[in-house]
Enzyme design. Sequence first.
Site, mmCIF file in Angstrom:
data_model
loop_
_atom_site.group_PDB
_atom_site.id
_atom_site.type_symbol
_atom_site.label_atom_id
_atom_site.label_comp_id
_atom_site.label_asym_id
_atom_site.label_seq_id
_atom_site.Cartn_x
_atom_site.Cartn_y
_atom_site.Cartn_z
ATOM 1 N N HIS A 44 -15.314 -34.338 37.132
ATOM 2 C CA HIS A 44 -14.087 -33.539 36.159
ATOM 3 C C HIS A 44 -13.679 -32.306 37.003
ATOM 4 O O HIS A 44 -14.172 -31.912 37.881
ATOM 5 C CB HIS A 44 -15.124 -33.185 35.048
ATOM 6 C CG HIS A 44 -15.697 -34.116 34.179
ATOM 7 N ND1 HIS A 44 -15.336 -34.654 33.021
ATOM 8 C CD2 HIS A 44 -17.210 -34.554 34.460
ATOM 9 C CE1 HIS A 44 -16.080 -35.549 32.515
ATOM 10 N NE2 HIS A 44 -17.124 -35.347 33.018
ATOM 11 N N GLU A 126 -18.612 -31.069 37.121
ATOM 12 C CA GLU A 126 -17.260 -30.376 36.911
ATOM 13 C C GLU A 126 -17.121 -29.425 38.150
ATOM 14 O O GLU A 126 -18.035 -28.644 38.798
ATOM 15 C CB GLU A 126 -17.291 -29.303 35.590
ATOM 16 C CG GLU A 126 -17.549 -30.057 34.338
ATOM 17 C CD GLU A 126 -16.125 -30.291 33.758
ATOM 18 O OE1 GLU A 126 -15.053 -30.051 34.429
ATOM 19 O OE2 GLU A 126 -16.005 -30.888 32.370
ATOM 20 N N HIS A 162 -12.945 -38.408 35.660
ATOM 21 C CA HIS A 162 -12.726 -38.627 34.206
ATOM 22 C C HIS A 162 -11.463 -39.379 33.873
ATOM 23 O O HIS A 162 -11.503 -40.086 32.952
ATOM 24 C CB HIS A 162 -12.843 -37.122 33.528
ATOM 25 C CG HIS A 162 -13.203 -37.068 31.976
ATOM 26 N ND1 HIS A 162 -12.917 -35.951 31.504
ATOM 27 C CD2 HIS A 162 -13.529 -37.866 31.251
ATOM 28 C CE1 HIS A 162 -13.204 -35.866 30.318
ATOM 29 N NE2 HIS A 162 -13.740 -37.197 30.114
ATOM 30 N N ASP A 172 -8.179 -35.567 34.743
ATOM 31 C CA ASP A 172 -9.163 -34.717 35.810
ATOM 32 C C ASP A 172 -9.919 -35.828 36.382
ATOM 33 O O ASP A 172 -10.387 -36.784 35.987
ATOM 34 C CB ASP A 172 -9.706 -33.551 35.147
ATOM 35 C CG ASP A 172 -10.708 -34.217 34.085
ATOM 36 O OD1 ASP A 172 -10.532 -34.917 32.908
ATOM 37 O OD2 ASP A 172 -11.902 -33.708 34.151
#
Length: 197
Positions: A44, A126, A162, A172
Amino acid sequence: MTEPTDSAGASDWDSGWLRAARRLDSPNFGPRPTGACIDLLVVHSISLPPGRYGGDEVQRLFTNRLDWNAHPYFAQIRGLEVSAHFYIRRDGELWQFVSADDRAWHAGVSYWRGRDNCNDDSVGVELEGLEGDRFEEAQYRTLAMLARALSTRYPLAHVAGHEDIAPGRKRDPGPGFDWQRLAACLAGVDIALPPRH
């Protein structure tokens, strides 16, 4: 904190916690379903507010401590309860919020390798960044180290964005993410990238 070394392995885990990461526990997680095969790493990107780097807003979001009044953008996400297992800052610093043995809340409605509900059997990471922007070399190195370390503990076989597991809903990490660069960093590791990359 300096970025983790490339040599993380099985001995670098404390249960589902990677010792190379800075630990900050999130309340946003749950148990994985019985028999879940943790074989997917989902990439992500995030920055809060969008395009701003270096603050602690992401950490605050994942631990339900974000001040919703601190920035006008935060009104759009007020009350959101989410988490990822890991977060990689622009300088390669690695944070962990949820044990990889547990189910973090990062994927939402999703489908990949013939299965839906990707939160059940994936690890979410992330990257500090913005959809469409480029990512830093230090982030690719840390991401590759993380994938290698995960593969020593879990049957990790796939990496996807993602945008791949939730097409049309999420974008993303976006076109600024260099999948070929990640592939080069993962040379010698048997982990499949999304076919289109």
